[in-house]
Design an enzyme around this catalytic site. Structure first.
Site, mmCIF file in Angstrom:
data_model
loop_
_atom_site.group_PDB
_atom_site.id
_atom_site.type_symbol
_atom_site.label_atom_id
_atom_site.label_comp_id
_atom_site.label_asym_id
_atom_site.label_seq_id
_atom_site.Cartn_x
_atom_site.Cartn_y
_atom_site.Cartn_z
ATOM 1 C CE LYS A 488 -3.172 -1.272 -1.076
ATOM 2 N NZ LYS A 488 -3.086 -2.686 -1.198
ATOM 3 C CG HIS A 507 18.307 -14.992 8.366
ATOM 4 N ND1 HIS A 507 19.402 -15.712 8.789
ATOM 5 C CD2 HIS A 507 17.269 -15.385 9.154
ATOM 6 C CE1 HIS A 507 19.055 -16.515 9.781
ATOM 7 N NE2 HIS A 507 17.759 -16.341 10.021
#
Length: 611
Positions: A488, A507
């Site tokens: 959005k 990560h």
């Protein structure tokens, strides 16, 4: 692609065409044009820019014409320009065509036409159409037959409307892979790519079938797909009003649609909850309890926002019904030779019911003999007609390009499907079912409560107008909500944003975190609450600025957050219907603060009807 309007009748075609194009502006476009029949010739006006620019162009004495076609273009082949805008016409200027879709073999056709002496004015694939039709007309064929025969040579997707200077009061339209609807008025007839363009003139419509060609004249509509009596039998009534596609005092359609979610969510479950047995009844699924118990695998396919809803659906169905679910991007699905078998149930999700990639995935599933179910908003849309069964979400027209109420209604439909499956398969007992019914029915009021804080969210949004990047984090069923929140923001504010599973942050994305990186974290109370707090601590250790979406009454979150937006409590599997609301409002208010065109974000189209 983007919007088509056509008219044959006794009123000013130009006025009707321009009004119709304005109704389609929400779909996104970069140029516009129209063609009018005018005393044995065609008048064509085109512009780069808005419909208001087209409206300011003088039509001369063609202003009284009663037959015409019009188009708003979203560029695919060739940049936005007057030359590339529709309508396109043949070399003699006697035939005009507007086209949605993509002609996949246009380069081959263009080469052949050039070799026969045809000169092209544009870079588009669409311009081959009037040239092909003109060649057929030169053989002595009427326009209707010429269009049919020309389209035999075309590979790809099209929704077209065609007029000729030599056939007064006649319009020919055809579709294959791109939607078209015909409207029937009082001695007047309409063609459009979307009902919104014509609903102020008529509620009686016919949705063109795949591959169908029709001729529209003052006597009515004739089809190559059956006797005129069959046309009358196909008339459907549009059950929404013109006020549904007006702003009703809101500054933007998107804000109106965000605020309409208590009503649209109620519409999604109205009449479908069993308050006695504690289950959901979805007649559109056309499945017995025995059918539901026999399902061994479900594949859900969709694009964009609908893919995020599908991803929530995976959590729902696996939790409530214990059926393994695979979620696929429709745009990639048919290009990797997926493993499908007749015992697989395919659910396809599309707000418009016309998304080209999703339709292609549906076609493959049908070829593999899968049972297919659709979740769509638009009654009579192609997916609604082509699936074996399905569920309408009843969200009403969604005008804002960035989907809001359709998303939450899709999630609600998936909740009901998972609920029905879970009860039929005895994963949920009656007591659990009755509790879930109560929780579902409480959701609209909880959404209303969040919406009451819109002004507070607007104040927080002002803090982020500087942002160039944004990170959204969520865990479990709230991970797809993080993806939807990021989408959005990207769509309407043009700020780069990414959604991640919160535990995956370490990560890789952790490298991006500093004091200039705002991070929205969905940190509601639930099974993974302690883990998400730990993830926030990792962010704060690197000077990240945290906006938490938190549960009402949670005081622990205050010490680890820079800003907090609160939502009411709800069960884990229903909470996405609440956590997404502040993210919708946040995106909206950031975009407004940045001066963006919220309802018509650049480069986007509401319904993507090309692959």
């Amino acid at each position: 692609m983007c919007g088509i309007v056509g008219y044959v009748g006794h009123k000013s075609a130009r006025d009707i065409l321009l009004t119709g194009l304005k109704r389609l502006e929400y779909r996104g476009y970069d140029s516009a044009g129209y063609a009018l029949q005018n005393k044995g010739s065609l008048l064509i006006r085109k512009c780069e820019g808005r419909v208001s620019d087209l409206e300011s162009m003088d039509p001369g004495d063609a202003g009284s014409s009663t037959v015409g076609i019009a188009h708003t273009r979203w560029a695919t082949h060739g940049e936005p320009s007057i030359a590339n805008a529709h309508p396109h016409f043949d070399q003699a200027g006697r035939i005009a065509v507007v086209h949605n879709g993509i002609i996949e073999n246009f380069m081959t056709l263009r080469k052949e036409l050039t070799g026969s002496g045809v000169t092209f004015e544009s870079e588009t694939d669409s311009e081959v159409l009037p040239m092909l039709i003109s060649q057929e007309v030169a053989k002595g064929k009427k326009l209707f037959t010429a269009v049919k025969d020309a389209l035999v040579k075309v590979h790809g997707a099209y929704g077209i409307a065609v007029i000729s200077a030599d056939e007064p009061n006649t319009l020919v339209a055809a579709r294959y892979g791109s939607p078209l609807v015909a409207g029937i008025g009082d001695r007047e007839y309409f063609v459009a790519s979307d009902v919104a363009a014509i609903v102020s003139h008529t509620r009686d419509v016919i949705y063109l079938e795949e591959g169908e060609v029709i001729e529209v004249n003052l006597e009515g509509i004739q089809s190559d797909n059956g006797h005129p009596a069959l046309i009358r039998e196909r008339i459907e009534y549009v059950d929404w009003d013109i006020t549904d596609i007006e702003k009703d005092g809101y500054p933007h359609f998107m804000l109106k649609e965000i605020y309409s979610q208590p009503e649209s969510l109620t519409n999604a479950f109205r009449g479908r909850l069993d308050l006695v047995q504690g289950t959901a009844h979805l007649g559109g699924l056309q499945m017995s309890e025995e059918d539901m118990r026999s399902i061994s695998r479900i594949v859900i396919t969709a694009c964009g926002t609908s893919w995020h809803a599908a991803s929530i659906g995976k959590y729902l169905i696996e939790a409530y019904a214990r059926i393994p679910v695979q979620v696929e991007y429709a745009s990639e699905f048919r290009y990797r030779d997926p493993v499908l078998s007749p015992d697989t149930v395919m659910i396809v999700i599309s707000q418009s019911g016309e998304t080209a990639d999703t339709l292609a995935a549906l076609k493959l599933a049908k070829e593999r003999k899968c049972r297919t179910l659709g979740i769509v908003n638009v009654i009579g849309s192609t997916i609604a007609r082509e699936t074996d069964a399905g569920v309408y979400i009843h969200a009403g027209p969604e005008i804002g390009v960035a989907s809001t109420k359709a998303f939450t209604s899709q999630v609600m439909a998936l909740i009901l499907i998972a609920f029905a499956l879970g009860r039929a398969r005895h994963v949920l007992n009656r007591k659990q079912g009755l509790e879930l019914v109560r929780e579902i029915m409480a959701i609209p009021d909880k959404v209303s409560k969040i919406l009451e804080n819109s002004s507070g969210i607007a104040e927080i949004a002002k803090e982020f107008t500087y942002a160039r990047n944004f990170l959204y984090l969520g865990r479990g069923v709230n991970y797809p909500v993080a993806l939807e929140g990021a989408l959005k923001l990207k769509e309407i504010s043009y700020i780069h944003a990414e959604g991640y599973p919160a535990a995956e942050m370490k990560h890789g994305p952790i490298a991006l975190i500093d004091e200039m990186m705002p991070i929205a974290v969905i940190a509601v109370k639930g099974a993974a609450y302690d883990k998400i707090i730990s993830n926030i601590q990792v962010v704060r250790a690197r000077h990240g600025r945290v906006l938490a979406i938190a549960t009402e009454g949670d005081t622990d979150i205050e010490s680890v957050s820079d800003w907090i937006i609160r939502v009411p409590e709800a069960p884990d599997m229903l909470i996405p219907l609440l956590t997404v609301i502040p993210l919708q409002l946040l995106s909206y208010h950031i975009a407004v603060a940045r001066g963006c065109d919220v309802d018509k974000p650049r480069n986007l189209a509401k319904s993507v009807t090309v692959e």
